[in-house]
Design a protein around this motif. Structure first.
Motif, PDB file in Angstrom:
ATOM      1  N   LEU A 115      54.751  50.336 -41.801  1.00  0.00           N
ATOM      2  CA  LEU A 115      55.332  48.905 -41.348  1.00  0.00           C
ATOM      3  C   LEU A 115      55.622  48.011 -42.497  1.00  0.00           C
ATOM      4  N   VAL A 116      54.649  47.859 -43.415  1.00  0.00           N
ATOM      5  CA  VAL A 116      54.795  47.016 -44.824  1.00  0.00           C
ATOM      6  C   VAL A 116      55.944  47.558 -45.566  1.00  0.00           C
ATOM      7  N   LEU A 117      55.992  49.011 -45.580  1.00  0.00           N
ATOM      8  CA  LEU A 117      57.242  49.739 -46.214  1.00  0.00           C
ATOM      9  C   LEU A 117      58.553  48.850 -45.674  1.00  0.00           C
ATOM     10  N   LEU A 118      58.534  49.205 -44.438  1.00  0.00           N
ATOM     11  CA  LEU A 118      59.922  48.478 -43.672  1.00  0.00           C
ATOM     12  C   LEU A 118      60.257  47.241 -44.218  1.00  0.00           C
ATOM     13  N   LEU A 119      59.022  46.321 -43.686  1.00  0.00           N
ATOM     14  CA  LEU A 119      59.083  44.735 -43.864  1.00  0.00           C
ATOM     15  C   LEU A 119      59.397  44.495 -45.459  1.00  0.00           C
ATOM     16  N   GLN A 120      58.655  45.009 -46.403  1.00  0.00           N
ATOM     17  CA  GLN A 120      58.971  44.648 -47.888  1.00  0.00           C
ATOM     18  C   GLN A 120      60.440  45.083 -48.207  1.00  0.00           C
ATOM     19  N   SER A 121      61.022  46.186 -47.590  1.00  0.00           N
ATOM     20  CA  SER A 121      62.514  46.286 -48.059  1.00  0.00           C
ATOM     21  C   SER A 121      63.145  45.311 -47.544  1.00  0.00           C
ATOM     22  N   LEU A 122      62.940  44.696 -46.264  1.00  0.00           N
ATOM     23  CA  LEU A 122      63.764  43.586 -45.686  1.00  0.00           C
ATOM     24  C   LEU A 122      63.517  42.437 -46.297  1.00  0.00           C
ATOM     25  N   TYR A 123      62.472  42.108 -46.955  1.00  0.00           N
ATOM     26  CA  TYR A 123      62.036  41.060 -47.649  1.00  0.00           C
ATOM     27  C   TYR A 123      62.751  40.962 -49.045  1.00  0.00           C
ATOM     28  N   TYR A 329      42.070  43.349 -39.749  1.00  0.00           N
ATOM     29  CA  TYR A 329      41.958  43.213 -41.114  1.00  0.00           C
ATOM     30  C   TYR A 329      43.289  43.784 -41.647  1.00  0.00           C
ATOM     31  N   LEU A 330      43.634  44.836 -41.109  1.00  0.00           N
ATOM     32  CA  LEU A 330      44.891  45.595 -41.669  1.00  0.00           C
ATOM     33  C   LEU A 330      46.143  44.826 -41.063  1.00  0.00           C
ATOM     34  N   LEU A 331      46.147  44.375 -39.958  1.00  0.00           N
ATOM     35  CA  LEU A 331      47.402  43.638 -39.529  1.00  0.00           C
ATOM     36  C   LEU A 331      47.608  42.112 -39.882  1.00  0.00           C
ATOM     37  N   HIS A 332      46.664  41.597 -40.514  1.00  0.00           N
ATOM     38  CA  HIS A 332      47.101  40.215 -40.910  1.00  0.00           C
ATOM     39  C   HIS A 332      48.088  40.102 -42.096  1.00  0.00           C
ATOM     40  N   PHE A 333      48.188  41.052 -43.110  1.00  0.00           N
ATOM     41  CA  PHE A 333      49.207  40.851 -43.922  1.00  0.00           C
ATOM     42  C   PHE A 333      50.582  41.335 -43.474  1.00  0.00           C
ATOM     43  N   PRO A 334      50.524  42.555 -42.722  1.00  0.00           N
ATOM     44  CA  PRO A 334      51.948  42.698 -42.094  1.00  0.00           C
ATOM     45  C   PRO A 334      52.468  41.559 -41.430  1.00  0.00           C
ATOM     46  N   LEU A 335      51.725  40.741 -40.758  1.00  0.00           N
ATOM     47  CA  LEU A 335      52.179  39.566 -39.896  1.00  0.00           C
ATOM     48  C   LEU A 335      52.409  38.575 -40.673  1.00  0.00           C
ATOM     49  N   ALA A 361      48.060  29.014 -34.492  1.00  0.00           N
ATOM     50  CA  ALA A 361      48.991  29.748 -33.854  1.00  0.00           C
ATOM     51  C   ALA A 361      49.087  31.309 -34.363  1.00  0.00           C
ATOM     52  N   PHE A 362      48.794  31.511 -35.670  1.00  0.00           N
ATOM     53  CA  PHE A 362      48.748  32.534 -36.374  1.00  0.00           C
ATOM     54  C   PHE A 362      47.585  33.298 -35.815  1.00  0.00           C
ATOM     55  N   TYR A 363      46.245  32.778 -35.347  1.00  0.00           N
ATOM     56  CA  TYR A 363      45.283  33.419 -34.881  1.00  0.00           C
ATOM     57  C   TYR A 363      45.320  33.775 -33.631  1.00  0.00           C
ATOM     58  N   LEU A 364      46.133  32.848 -32.779  1.00  0.00           N
ATOM     59  CA  LEU A 364      46.560  33.060 -31.514  1.00  0.00           C
ATOM     60  C   LEU A 364      47.484  34.509 -31.199  1.00  0.00           C
ATOM     61  N   ILE A 365      48.169  34.714 -32.303  1.00  0.00           N
ATOM     62  CA  ILE A 365      49.047  35.790 -32.130  1.00  0.00           C
ATOM     63  C   ILE A 365      48.458  37.195 -32.812  1.00  0.00           C
ATOM     64  N   LEU A 366      47.625  36.802 -33.836  1.00  0.00           N
ATOM     65  CA  LEU A 366      46.841  38.057 -34.617  1.00  0.00           C
ATOM     66  C   LEU A 366      45.736  38.431 -33.672  1.00  0.00           C
ATOM     67  N   ILE A 367      44.828  37.702 -33.099  1.00  0.00           N
ATOM     68  CA  ILE A 367      43.750  38.540 -32.306  1.00  0.00           C
ATOM     69  C   ILE A 367      44.273  39.250 -31.021  1.00  0.00           C
ATOM     70  N   PRO A 368      45.160  38.489 -29.939  1.00  0.00           N
ATOM     71  CA  PRO A 368      45.463  39.339 -28.872  1.00  0.00           C
ATOM     72  C   PRO A 368      46.211  40.827 -29.285  1.00  0.00           C
ATOM     73  N   LEU A 369      47.074  40.657 -30.720  1.00  0.00           N
ATOM     74  CA  LEU A 369      47.678  41.832 -31.202  1.00  0.00           C
ATOM     75  C   LEU A 369      46.711  43.010 -31.655  1.00  0.00           C
ATOM     76  N   SER A 370      45.677  42.301 -32.239  1.00  0.00           N
ATOM     77  CA  SER A 370      44.647  43.483 -32.806  1.00  0.00           C
ATOM     78  C   SER A 370      43.931  44.121 -31.532  1.00  0.00           C
ATOM     79  N   VAL A 371      43.754  43.274 -30.362  1.00  0.00           N
ATOM     80  CA  VAL A 371      43.151  43.803 -29.436  1.00  0.00           C
ATOM     81  C   VAL A 371      43.977  45.037 -28.751  1.00  0.00           C
ATOM     82  N   LEU A 372      45.170  44.715 -28.666  1.00  0.00           N
ATOM     83  CA  LEU A 372      46.119  45.638 -28.025  1.00  0.00           C
ATOM     84  C   LEU A 372      46.315  46.925 -28.873  1.00  0.00           C
ATOM     85  N   VAL A 373      46.260  46.730 -30.289  1.00  0.00           N
ATOM     86  CA  VAL A 373      46.473  47.776 -31.158  1.00  0.00           C
ATOM     87  C   VAL A 373      45.179  48.615 -31.130  1.00  0.00           C
ATOM     88  N   PHE A 374      43.991  48.058 -30.914  1.00  0.00           N
ATOM     89  CA  PHE A 374      42.734  48.795 -30.855  1.00  0.00           C
ATOM     90  C   PHE A 374      42.786  49.553 -29.703  1.00  0.00           C
TER      91      PHE A 374
END
Length: 411
Positions: A115-123, A329-335, A361-374
């Motif tokens: 995911l970071v490989l893709l996003l870094q290319s776009l950035y 921990y691993l999702l916060h930087f890609p986000l 707002a970042f936490y309100l996105i990160l925490i549910p996203l982390s639960v779903l990914v887990f």
């Protein structure tokens, strides 16, 4: 007659789930300044005091890097508790131990790496530079794939940068397993390995840092087991808790008023013979950090365990934070990278991230996203890999091989 029997060592440590989960989420605060980077460095006009809620969260903004050391200490405590005797008596062999660790860590690492490989290319297409971590070439991609991105072969942080600490953890697991396999799993061995970390630090700072902290966590385990075995009473518990609170108060005051910097400047002003200002600063910094890692953090974990042993699983309802500590921990930087890329594409200013509501707002996105990914990816992938790879005896299953005592969010 004693109305309050001595507490036993808990079968579950939900309190450590909470500590680990909150620590993982606090990394977001420490890394919030990423939004104001220009390439791999903060912008020249960057002022950390302008970040959201800085007056309340200054401890995390200014000392958040040491949360990684807390992870190491937690891991040391948990691994001595869950695995040391099982490895020593051959209940868990090298292959099964490897699979248990690999299945827990690698699936999400691999997914976020891509995911970071893709996003870094776009950035890079939008800005002409990488976001924060610059070494995103084929060589460092190989190091990431092999999970050795911080073993001394690297030119710097790369791709999903926070994974560096997990890379060190892999090495710590190997040292721990070998020590236990050769029956060096007593308290004295943990102390010796902790001191070895200080020596290694002179050669490789990050590896030495990890070894010292991990086995400091092992020492904390033996202290907890010893105190509970002796039947620590209410007075003893109050003493430990009081020491913990005082240590945290002293740490907060020191950070708030930069007392360590003042002490360093005082020593430098003394013009100590044979010691340069740079050497004095390095010694003071090293001593201060090791005091926190070897004293404050083990004392915090010891206090949490003793409290849970005395009063029960008071943190059980919040154990989900431990479950998703690795994913958050691993999702916060890609986000962060996603938002940085989006803002670059839209030509929006990142000054909005100085406002408090954006952090919330970042936490309100990160925490549910982390639960779903887990729940939808991490846990199924872990179960599938263990079913496929673990070598079972006739009476065993992958679930039976894994420790029955748990910290649900352990790495």
């Amino acid at each position: 007659m004693n109305r309050h029997p001595a507490p036993a060592f808990p079968k579950h440590l939900y309190s450590l789930d909470v500590v680990r989960g909150l620590a993982a989420l606090s990394i977001v605060i420490f890394h919030w300044g990423h939004f104001f980077y220009r390439g791999s460095h903060p912008a020249p006009d960057f002022d950390a005091a302008s970040l959201p809620f800085h007056s309340f969260l200054f401890l995390f903004y200014e000392g958040g890097e040491m949360v990684v050391d807390l992870f190491f200490v937690l891991s040391g405590f948990v691994f001595y508790w869950l695995y040391s005797e099982k490895i020593a008596d051959r209940s868990i062999g090298a292959w099964n131990f490897l699979v248990l660790r690999f299945s827990r860590l690698y699936p999400l690492h691999f997914a976020t790496l891509l995911l970071v490989l893709l996003l870094q290319s776009l950035y890079r297409e939008q800005t002409g530079t990488a976001f924060v971590y610059p070494h995103n070439d084929l060589y460092h991609f190989g190091l990431q794939l092999a999970f050795v991105s911080e073993w001394g072969f690297q030119s710097g942080h790369s791709f999903n940068g926070p994974i560096w600490s997990v890379s060190i953890e892999i090495l710590l697991y190997a040292i721990f397993f070998l020590a236990c396999a050769f029956r060096c799993y007593r308290a004295t061995h943990a102390v010796a390995l902790c001191l070895l970390g200080l020596a290694i630090h002179a050669v490789n700072g990050q590896i030495g840092r990890g070894v010292f902290a991990f086995f400091a966590g092992g020492v904390a385990f033996f202290l907890a087991r010893g105190l509970l075995g002796l039947g620590i009473g209410r007075v003893g518990l109050r003493v430990v808790l009081s020491l913990c609170v005082l240590a945290w108060v002293a740490t907060v005051i020191s950070v708030k008023f930069s007392l360590a910097d003042q002490f360093t400047a005082w020593l430098q002003a003394m013009d100590l013979r044979g010691l340069s200002d740079r050497t004095i600063a390095a010694i003071c910094s090293h001593a201060g950090k090791k005091t926190i890692v070897g004293g404050l953090f083990p004392l915090t974990i010891l206090s949490a365990v003793l409290l849970e042993a005395r009063f029960g699983s008071f943190g059980r309802r919040f154990a989900i934070f431990g479950d998703v500590s690795y994913s958050s921990y691993l999702l916060h930087f890609p986000l962060q990278l996603f938002f940085a890329t989006l803002f670059a594409w839209l030509h929006w200013s990142t000054d909005i991230f100085r406002q408090g509501w954006t952090l919330v707002a970042f936490y309100l996105i990160l925490i549910p996203l982390s639960v779903l990914v887990f729940r939808l990816y991490e846990r199924p992938a872990q179960a599938a890999l263990r079913k496929l790879l673990i070598r079972e005896r006739p009476e065993q299953t992958p679930a039976a091989i894994a420790p029955t005592r748990t910290v649900r969010g352990e790495l």
